[in-house]
Write an enzyme that holds these catalytic residues in place. Structure first.
Site, PDB file in Angstrom:
ATOM      1  CD  GLU A   1      43.215  28.056  69.787  1.00 40.12           C
ATOM      2  OE1 GLU A   1      43.092  29.288  69.587  1.00 40.12           O
ATOM      3  OE2 GLU A   1      44.247  27.548  70.257  1.00 40.12           O
TER       4      GLU A   1
ATOM      5  CG  ASN B   1      42.749  46.327  58.983  1.00 33.04           C
ATOM      6  OD1 ASN B   1      41.688  46.483  58.365  1.00 33.04           O
ATOM      7  ND2 ASN B   1      43.687  45.488  58.571  1.00 33.04           N
TER       8      ASN B   1
ATOM      9  CB  SER C   1      40.357  39.356  45.127  1.00 29.34           C
ATOM     10  OG  SER C   1      39.285  40.022  45.736  1.00 29.34           O
TER      11      SER C   1
ATOM     12  CD  GLU D   1      43.744  41.034  44.034  1.00 29.70           C
ATOM     13  OE1 GLU D   1      43.802  40.860  45.259  1.00 29.70           O
ATOM     14  OE2 GLU D   1      43.284  42.070  43.500  1.00 29.70           O
TER      15      GLU D   1
ATOM     16  NE  ARG E   1      35.764  35.775  56.122  1.00 30.64           N
ATOM     17  CZ  ARG E   1      35.895  34.981  55.076  1.00 30.64           C
ATOM     18  NH1 ARG E   1      37.092  34.552  54.706  1.00 30.64           N
ATOM     19  NH2 ARG E   1      34.849  34.615  54.389  1.00 30.64           N
TER      20      ARG E   1
ATOM     21  CD  GLU F   1      42.277  51.033  58.274  1.00 32.66           C
ATOM     22  OE1 GLU F   1      41.617  50.431  57.402  1.00 32.66           O
ATOM     23  OE2 GLU F   1      43.270  50.543  58.825  1.00 32.66           O
TER      24      GLU F   1
ATOM     25  CB  CYS G   1      36.272  49.684  49.921  1.00 29.02           C
ATOM     26  SG  CYS G   1      37.788  48.807  50.222  1.00 29.02           S
TER      27      CYS G   1
ATOM     28  CG  HIS H   1      30.472  44.469  52.058  1.00 25.00           C
ATOM     29  ND1 HIS H   1      30.335  45.543  51.219  1.00 25.00           N
ATOM     30  CD2 HIS H   1      31.724  44.541  52.558  1.00 25.00           C
ATOM     31  CE1 HIS H   1      31.456  46.247  51.231  1.00 25.00           C
ATOM     32  NE2 HIS H   1      32.307  45.666  52.028  1.00 25.00           N
TER      33      HIS H   1
ATOM     34  CB  CYS I   1      35.187  45.744  47.731  1.00 24.06           C
ATOM     35  SG  CYS I   1      36.753  45.448  48.582  1.00 24.06           S
TER      36      CYS I   1
END
Ligand SMILES: CN1c2c(nc(N)[nH]c2=O)NC[C@@H]1CNc1ccc(C(=O)N[C@@H](CCC(=O)N[C@@H](CCC(=O)N[C@@H](CCC(=O)O)C(=O)O)C(=O)O)C(=O)O)cc1
Ligand code: HCS
Ligand code: ZN
Length: 769
Positions: A22, A128, A448, A499, A530, A620, A658, A709, A741
């Site tokens: 929400e 992440n 993408s 993609e 996101r 990461e 990235c 970005h 990216c």
């Protein structure tokens, strides 16, 4: 010494995006101007109240507050301590207030506005989740703005909740900050720790006046390999905060790894409680005997806040009991905030048989914490039925269908080093140069293209059954054709299909591999509004059918230019999933690698001569402790090589990374042995190239020359300047030209304009050779 705990059962934080995202929808509607601030506030309040009610009803003794955020909790901390960089003074205020702070300024810090770039975004430790990087200079004027934690505390108290404000601690805040542009060389944000601690001292006094009993200061940075100077700074900070007259009790929570180095420093200060993550390895042996620890409450992070497996309560209880003798008191908590897991597994009625019973999302983890605390306080018999259920789930996990697949196990047992080895790079380069007639400085993209509302709507309609497979494929083909046409129009050399058919670069593959399960409602915040829906890797991984071949073939048929196949690599397939914890990750990664190896082979047989295997999460997953890194990088690199080494010499393997900060992993990047590596570089102005060349990186490299970005379209001159900088480090026959990216979050007009400029800059550079 007492076993009575002043904190009791607790969690370190709770999800905040809303059970059905929400808050995401409210934010996006507010940004689009479709809803006003009143709506945003109503949704935010409902999300917080749901969290408070759930945690209270779940039986927690102490409930965290100030864990809500409109965007990011590190951004909130920048606001809390007054560290808003100067440039945001230029943002036109909206008049809408978020706990007393102007909404336009807040969201500009998160997302930027014309001419005012946002704070940089980067990964939160080895998760992440992304946070907004504070910018600190010698001149930053820290000033307390405590409205948000005070309001959230008051909101909870008014409902009778025993609330504990949570704030990111001063060491972590500064350790994660960067020196603001223009700060003198050598300036370290941590140099400002004493000044910042002054603000935290004020905050504690304000909390005390408001009646706060306990405050949680999150110090995950305490688990890093801190040097002696940093450790003594940490100790000084908490000596000072601990000495404040009349302050609330202080819990300093560490998480994500063993804080062994920092534990003596923290235990030596007058704080009241220390949180440690026992899921990530802290044992009683590491705690017992630390001077000062016997006076502290230890909040044992006993329930995994990072993964979704149900806790084996009896086993965990056995691990907790010895701590009773090591500290002044113990309390049970989650290993970290529950921000990293979805809300409620009970809603997941579509999971494979038997799996749901083995899982615990945030709401179930609350019950686990409460059961463990009761067992510790009143004895195991007090929760006998819960422990019995947990025993049955633990025993049943191995018999979930698909957990073992003997064929894949046998195949893996037969893998030898040759299957992870390609011919020498130079030999491959010659064969590939002959096969592909590419110009110098070849141009390409990362995979993408914009995920349009139309593409997403088609997927939603397919799920809802309002369109069938044929119609869905038709619409995806139309999108692929549009992407190919665009790439031909702008003059790129190596094309991609864009993609469009992928909801997400990990989830899409997971949905097509046995051993993985997808959730329906399992959303987790990635950054701001996101979200991602991490799949659950619960069994042996098997690819039954080709996954990407049809789409790539369709794209190839639309053009005479080479089309690059596009896969997600084994490390990233693990990093962005919830992964089984009943076998080493190296084995799981190799199983994924075998599935990908088959996919690469099928692409090759279908005539696809270039295949990219993305590993954006390679950095990461790098362990937080240096001593653990070698072992990780070894299996990570091995898995990638297993996925990609089965191809002909003339087949060109690309990879993509990235999230900057590659300094620690350059050897591993070289070890991947890809023919071409595209890598984020635009924002750091090609810094990574120096690191790569200094260590003799052997492959060709495509440093990003377009920062995807930002909605900004780079001018040709900007791209040219980046190419010139790149050519300082990389020989001309080793350089590719590409964005940083994928383009999925951008719009078509931005993408077409930016790629046109990128190609123009590459052509200019070629002409100048
Ligand atoms: C590269 N990144 C990724 C990370 N992790 C991943 N697992 N995947 C990544 O790509 N980590 C690091 C970065 C993080 N970056 C991003 C960037 C963008 C998003 C994002 O946009 N997420 C979407 C959700 C994506 C998705 O699953 N889309 C589905 C649609 C799901 C949906 O919302 N459906 C609607 C109905 C359809 C509609 O009308 O839109 C619904 O259910 O109501 C799809 O395309 O099918 C987001 O919206 O947040 C995430 C990380
Ligand atoms: N191929 C993916 C990589 C993202 S890291 C994309 O282009 O979105
Ligand atoms: Zn990327």
């Amino acid at each position: 010494m007492t076993t009575e705990s002043p904190i009791g059962a607790t969690v370190l934080g709770y999800p905040r995006i809303g059970r059905d995202r929400e808050l995401k929808r409210a934010l996006e509607a507010y940004w689009a101007g479709d809803e006003d601030a009143t709506h945003l506030h109503a949704v935010a309040e409902a999300t917080r109240i749901d969290a408070l009610d759930t945690m209270t009803a779940g039986g927690l003794d102490s409930v965290p507050v100030n864990t809500f955020s409109w965007y990011d909790h590190i951004l909130d901390t920048s606001v809390l301590v007054g560290a808003t960089p100067e440039r945001f003074a230029a943002v036109e205020p909206s008049g809408d207030l978020l706990a007393g702070f102007d909404a336009a300024t807040y969201f500009a810090m998160a997302r930027g506005v014309a001419d005012v770039p946002p704070l940089e975004m980067t990964k939160w430790f080895d998760t992440n989740y992304h946070y907004l990087v504070p910018e600190i200079s010698p001149d930053t004027v820290f000033a307390l703005r405590a409205d948000k934690p005070l309001q959230e505390y008051a909101e909870a108290s008014a409902r009778g909740v025993n609330a504990r404000p949570v704030v990111v601690g001063p060491l972590t805040f500064l350790r994660l900050a960067k020196a603001a542009d223009g700060a003198p060389a050598g300036f370290d944000p941590l140099d400002r720790l004493d000044d910042l601690v002054g603000v935290y001292a004020e905050l504690l006094s304000v909390f005390a006046e408001a009646g706060v009993e306990w405050v949680q200061l999150d110090e995950p940075a305490a688990v890093l390999d801190l040097d002696p100077e940093e450790l003594s700074r940490l100790q000084r900070a908490y000596e000072r905060l601990g000495a404040i007259e009349g302050r609330p009790k202080l819990l300093v929570s560490t998480y994500f790894a063993d804080p062994a180095g920092a534990l003596p420093a923290l235990a030596a200060t007058p704080i009241d409680a220390i949180g440690i993550d026992i899921v990530r390895g802290t044992t009683v042996a590491g705690v017992a005997g630390v001077p000062g620890i016997a006076d502290k409450t230890l909040v044992l992070g006993a329930v995994d806040g990072r993964n979704v497996w149900r806790t084996d309560l009896r086993r965990r209880l056995g691990e907790l009991v010895p701590f009773l003798g090591a500290a002044g008191a113990i309390a049970v908590g989650t290993s970290c905030s529950l921000l990293h897991v979805p809300y409620d597994v009970e809603r997941e009625t579509g999971l494979p048989e038997g799996l749901r019973e083995s899982l615990a999302f945030a709401d179930q983890k609350i019950a686990e914490v409460v059961a463990l605390q009761r067992a510790l306080t009143h004895g195991a018999d007090a929760v006998r039925a819960t422990l019995d259920t947990s025993d049955r789930a633990a025993a049943g996990r191995a018999s979930i269908p698909g957990v073992r697949d003997e064929a894949v196990r046998q195949r893996l047992a037969l893998v030898d080093t040759e299957q992870r080895q390609r011919p020498a790079r130079a030999e491959r380069a010659t064969a590939q140069a002959e096969r592909f007639d590419l110009p110098a400085l070849p141009t390409t993209t990362i995979g993408s293209f914009p995920q349009t509302a139309g593409v997403r709507a088609a997927r939603a309609q397919l799920r809802a059954g309002t369109i069938g497979d044929d119609e869905y494929v038709k619409r995806m083909h139309a999108e692929i054709r549009r992407v190919i046409d665009l790439q031909e129009r702008v003059g790129l050399d190596v094309l991609v299909h864009g993609e469009p058919e992928r909801n997400d670069m990990v989830q899409y593959f997971a949905e097509r591999l046995a051993g993985y399960a997808a959730t329906t409602f399992g959303w987790v915040q990635s950054y701001g509004s996101r979200c991602v829906r991490p799949p659950i890797l619960y069994g042996d991984v098997v690819r039954r059918d080709p996954i990407t071949v049809g789409w790539t073939q369709y794209a190839s048929a639309c053009t005479t230019k080479p089309v690059k196949g596009m896969l997600t690599g084994p490390v990233t397939m693990l990093a962005w999933s919830f992964v089984r914890d009943d076998q080493p990750r190296s084995v799981t990664a190799d199983q994924v690698a075998l599935a990908l190896r088959d996919e690469v082979a099928d692409l090759e047989h279908a005539g696809v001569g270039i295949v990219q295997v993305d590993e954006p999460a390679l950095r990461e997953l790098l362990p937080l402790h240096v001593r653990d890194r070698k072992a990780y990088l070894s299996w990570a690199v091995d898995a990638f090589r297993l996925a990609t080494s089965g191809v002909a010499t003339s087949t060109q393997i690309h990879t993509h990374l990235c999230y900057s900060e590659f300094g620690d992993i350059v050897e591993a990047i070289d070890g991947l042995d890809a023919d071409v590596t595209s890598i984020e570089a635009a924002r750091s102005r090609m810094e990574v190239l120096g690191d790569l060349t200094a260590r003799g990186f052997g492959g060709k490299v495509g440093p990003g020359v377009y920062d995807i970005h930002s909605p900004r379209v780079p001018e040709v001159a900007e791209v040219s300047a980046l190419l010139t900088a790149a050519l300082d480090s990389v020989p001309v026959d080793g350089l590719w030209v590409n964005p940083d990216c994928g383009l999925k979050t951008r719009t078509y007009p931005e993408v077409e304009a930016a790629l046109t400029n990128l190609v123009a800059a590459a052509r200019r550079a070629r002409d100048a050779l």
